[in-house]
Design an enzyme around this catalytic site. Structure first.
Site, PDB file in Angstrom:
ATOM      1  CG  ASN A 157      -0.371  -0.118   2.510  1.00  0.00           C
ATOM      2  OD1 ASN A 157       0.747  -0.601   2.632  1.00  0.00           O
ATOM      3  ND2 ASN A 157      -1.084   0.313   3.529  1.00  0.00           N
ATOM      4  CD  GLU A 255       2.413  -0.238  10.394  1.00  0.00           C
ATOM      5  OE1 GLU A 255       1.270  -0.485  10.850  1.00  0.00           O
ATOM      6  OE2 GLU A 255       2.612   0.211   9.263  1.00  0.00           O
ATOM      7  CB  CYS A 289      -2.281   0.291   8.523  1.00  0.00           C
ATOM      8  SG  CYS A 289      -0.878   1.389   8.608  1.00  0.00           S
ATOM      9  CD  GLU A 463       8.370   0.502  10.154  1.00  0.00           C
ATOM     10  OE1 GLU A 463       7.399   0.932   9.512  1.00  0.00           O
ATOM     11  OE2 GLU A 463       9.168  -0.337   9.705  1.00  0.00           O
TER      12      GLU A 463
HETATM   13  P1  NAD Z   1      -2.943 -10.444   2.036  1.00  0.00           P
HETATM   14  O1  NAD Z   1      -2.765 -10.645   3.511  1.00  0.00           O
HETATM   15  O2  NAD Z   1      -3.483 -11.571   1.239  1.00  0.00           O
HETATM   16  O3  NAD Z   1      -1.542 -10.059   1.373  1.00  0.00           O
HETATM   17  C1  NAD Z   1      -0.813  -8.942   1.791  1.00  0.00           C
HETATM   18  C2  NAD Z   1       0.652  -9.125   1.468  1.00  0.00           C
HETATM   19  O4  NAD Z   1       1.177 -10.059   2.385  1.00  0.00           O
HETATM   20  C3  NAD Z   1       1.013  -9.657   0.081  1.00  0.00           C
HETATM   21  O5  NAD Z   1       1.435  -8.585  -0.728  1.00  0.00           O
HETATM   22  C4  NAD Z   1       2.158 -10.643   0.330  1.00  0.00           C
HETATM   23  O6  NAD Z   1       3.409 -10.179  -0.161  1.00  0.00           O
HETATM   24  C5  NAD Z   1       2.283 -10.701   1.800  1.00  0.00           C
HETATM   25  N1  NAD Z   1       2.332 -12.077   2.276  1.00  0.00           N
HETATM   26  C6  NAD Z   1       1.394 -13.016   2.166  1.00  0.00           C
HETATM   27  N2  NAD Z   1       1.829 -14.165   2.738  1.00  0.00           N
HETATM   28  C7  NAD Z   1       3.073 -13.905   3.214  1.00  0.00           C
HETATM   29  C8  NAD Z   1       4.056 -14.667   3.902  1.00  0.00           C
HETATM   30  N3  NAD Z   1       3.863 -15.936   4.275  1.00  0.00           N
HETATM   31  N4  NAD Z   1       5.233 -14.089   4.185  1.00  0.00           N
HETATM   32  C9  NAD Z   1       5.472 -12.796   3.867  1.00  0.00           C
HETATM   33  N5  NAD Z   1       4.590 -12.050   3.239  1.00  0.00           N
HETATM   34  C10 NAD Z   1       3.397 -12.585   2.909  1.00  0.00           C
HETATM   35  O7  NAD Z   1      -3.896  -9.188   1.922  1.00  0.00           O
HETATM   36  P2  NAD Z   1      -4.341  -8.228   0.723  1.00  0.00           P
HETATM   37  O8  NAD Z   1      -5.627  -8.700   0.146  1.00  0.00           O
HETATM   38  O9  NAD Z   1      -3.241  -7.923  -0.196  1.00  0.00           O
HETATM   39  O10 NAD Z   1      -4.583  -6.904   1.581  1.00  0.00           O
HETATM   40  C11 NAD Z   1      -5.623  -6.754   2.477  1.00  0.00           C
HETATM   41  C12 NAD Z   1      -5.243  -6.893   3.923  1.00  0.00           C
HETATM   42  O11 NAD Z   1      -3.858  -6.652   4.100  1.00  0.00           O
HETATM   43  C13 NAD Z   1      -5.970  -5.830   4.723  1.00  0.00           C
HETATM   44  O12 NAD Z   1      -7.002  -6.390   5.471  1.00  0.00           O
HETATM   45  C14 NAD Z   1      -4.900  -5.182   5.581  1.00  0.00           C
HETATM   46  O13 NAD Z   1      -5.044  -5.474   6.938  1.00  0.00           O
HETATM   47  C15 NAD Z   1      -3.622  -5.814   5.186  1.00  0.00           C
HETATM   48  N6  NAD Z   1      -2.582  -4.837   4.849  1.00  0.00           N
HETATM   49  C16 NAD Z   1      -2.130  -4.032   5.831  1.00  0.00           C
HETATM   50  C17 NAD Z   1      -1.143  -3.104   5.552  1.00  0.00           C
HETATM   51  C18 NAD Z   1      -0.615  -2.170   6.590  1.00  0.00           C
HETATM   52  O14 NAD Z   1      -0.111  -1.138   6.245  1.00  0.00           O
HETATM   53  N7  NAD Z   1      -0.679  -2.500   7.858  1.00  0.00           N
HETATM   54  C19 NAD Z   1      -0.642  -3.007   4.272  1.00  0.00           C
HETATM   55  C20 NAD Z   1      -1.126  -3.847   3.279  1.00  0.00           C
HETATM   56  C21 NAD Z   1      -2.100  -4.781   3.585  1.00  0.00           C
END
Ligand code: NAD
Length: 482
Positions: A157, A255, A289, A463
């Protein structure tokens, strides 16, 4: 014809100071979420690629930790200057791969450059201390040292800010770093690596790999080379990585997700609150987030607030982020569309009021309408689970105690907001909200000089701020007898 510059059309990894094509044999595409166009294709990493990055990070750490902090800081400042010099091209590429409007992409690069400047200074402040000894022949020192090579996992994001915050702090502390940007948005991280390499970061100190996240995270975390994990992303994935880190007794800064509550009191300046909260809600199409999501508005102001918030939401121009007039871009990936629909199906089944939006836009690309829902019970999916999209749920409350209790009811605690003109109310909510970051009469929570982090299931560690450097330092106590 790809709109990318030549060197990003077949993106590579950055290992040991060189750009290297993956040797894992599986091809993946990077897609523009506004148009569906494939921007680039890359080859997956093999175990050999990961091990090459680990070897490089080990050598890079030995070299970089010996560089005086003032010189490390000078390199980070040069990198920040290069990011600002290249702002327009960098912002365009960020928008292409992630979807956010150009103005937001520029802003993200600016705060990333700010963070490099901040940590360039903080590098010089990793102070130790002398502890008065119990006997005259003893000297006792406490020193802070870099923890070692870091594995940093960054979410899609904020493709510049997320990896940038980790790299800036780790390198300032004297650590080397292997960064895994999200597989959907790695191009911006390559631009970061290019700026750092051009600024003079030696080979091996920073390495960038991406692809299958499960394979990469397991191999990196298990390696004895890696001493520290840092992750930004969902609570679900954060918990998985925390378990892996614990199996190897490695510290992890996490985070994670949030579901930010907002308390708007009857004495608040409603116009000011809406003016702050609408841009914060729809920033990056709600995919931040700390996005304000659960709006608790005191009974006397609820109807007025819903009306003003919906009016401002409807007025937003939603389009391709590259269009200069765009105020909200697409969701970052097509998989987010059915997720949004799931939230709205639950809203409709409950008969709640949809004040505006509620649907995918009838056009190509991953566009979802700015959506405002009111009169939804606290047990609704939208009030319980983080939507991570352009949806605001607005519900009335009666007393401060009730508002606080409902705001604190979820297991998350990242951002939280309150709007009031009463000092007493401001003090009570600042003390009573369970969150790592609180905005009173402001929706701006994130600056290089203040710590960014959560409590409860939103993670731990910070951070930014002076706390940001701590995450990459260990404490050594030295007792020396003469
Ligand atoms: P998702 O959880 O399916 O994937 C998010 C990311 O997690 C992917 O880009 C992937 O690289 C990574 N990921 C997945 N499995 C992993 C693993 N085993 N090891 C390391 N990385 C891994 O979710 P999505 O559909 O892409 O996004 C939606 C959800 O993700 C939201 O509900 C939100 O909470 C969360 N999110 C949070 C933040 C944040 O800034 N805190 C940022 C992006 C997404």
């Amino acid at each position: 014809m790809s709109p990318l510059p030549e060197f990003l059309r077949t993106p590579t990894f950055f290992i040991d100071g060189a750009w290297r094509t993956g040797t894992g044999g599986v091809e993946s595409a990077i897609v523009d979420p506004a148009s569906g166009q494939v921007l680039a294709r890359y080859l997956s990493p093999s175990a050999h690629d990961v091990d090459a990055a680990l070897d490089a990070a080990e050598r890079g750490f030995r070299l970089w930790r010996a560089v005086p902090a003032i010189e490390r800081g000078a390199v980070l400042r040069r990198a920040a200057a290069l990011m600002r010099e290249r702002l327009e091209e960098n912002a365009r590429i960020l928008t292409l791969e992630e979807g956010k409007p150009l103005a937001e992409a520029r802003g993200e690069w600016q705060v990333t450059a700010d963070m490099f400047d901040w940590f360039a200074e903080e590098a010089r402040r990793a102070y130790g201390r002398i502890v008065p000894a119990r006997s005259a022949d003893l000297q006792q020192q406490v020193v802070r040292e870099p923890i070692g090579p870091v594995a940093a996992f960054a979410a899609w994001n904020f493709p510049a800010r997320n990896p940038g915050y980790k790299i800036a702090a780790a390198l300032a502390a004297g650590c080397s770093c292997i960064v895994k940007p999200a597989e959907e948005t790695p191009l911006t991280c390559l631009l970061l690596a290019r700026a750092l390499a051009d600024a003079g970061v030696p080979a091996g100190v920073l390495n960038v790999l991406y692809g299958d996240p499960v394979f990469l995270s397991e191999r990196l975390i298990a390696s004895p080379v890696i001493r520290k994990i840092s992750f930004t992303g969902s609570t679900r994935v954060g918990q998985l990585l925390a378990v892996q880190a614990a199996q190897h007794a490695k510290p992890a800064t996490l985070e994670l997700g949030g579901h930010a509550p907002v308390l708007v009191f009857d004495d608040a300046d409603i116009e000011h609150a809406v003016g702050q909260l609408v841009p914060a809600k729809y920033r990056n199409a709600g995919q931040t987030c700390i996005s304000p999501t659960r709006f608790f508005v005191q009974q006397g102001s609820h109807a007025r607030f819903v009306e003003a918030f919906a009016r401002a939401s409807k007025a937003l121009r939603v389009s391709d982020g590259l269009d200069a007039a765009t105020q909200m871009g697409p969701l970052f990936h097509e998989r987010r569309l059915p997720e949004m629909q799931r939230f709205m199906d639950d809203v409709m089944a409950r008969g709640a009021r949809v004040a505006c939006g509620g649907r995918q836009q009838a056009r190509a690309g991953c566009f979802w309408e700015p959506t405002v829902v009111s009169d939804l019970g606290d047990d609704a999916l939208l009030m319980q689970a983080e939507p991570f999209g352009p949806v605001a749920a607005i519900t009335p409350f009666a007393t401060l105690e009730e508002g606080l209790q409902r705001a604190n009811t979820l297991p998350y605690g990242l951002g939280a907001y309150a709007f009031t003109t009463s000092l007493r109310t401001a003090q009570r909510v600042a003390g009573g909200l369970e969150a790592g970051m609180i905005g009173i009469n402001t929706a701006k929570l994130s600056h290089a000089e203040t710590p960014f982090g959560g409590v409860k299931q939103s993670g731990h560690g910070s951070e930014g701020g002076t706390e940001g450097l701590d995450a990459y330092l260990v404490t050594k106590s030295i007792s020396m007898a003469s």
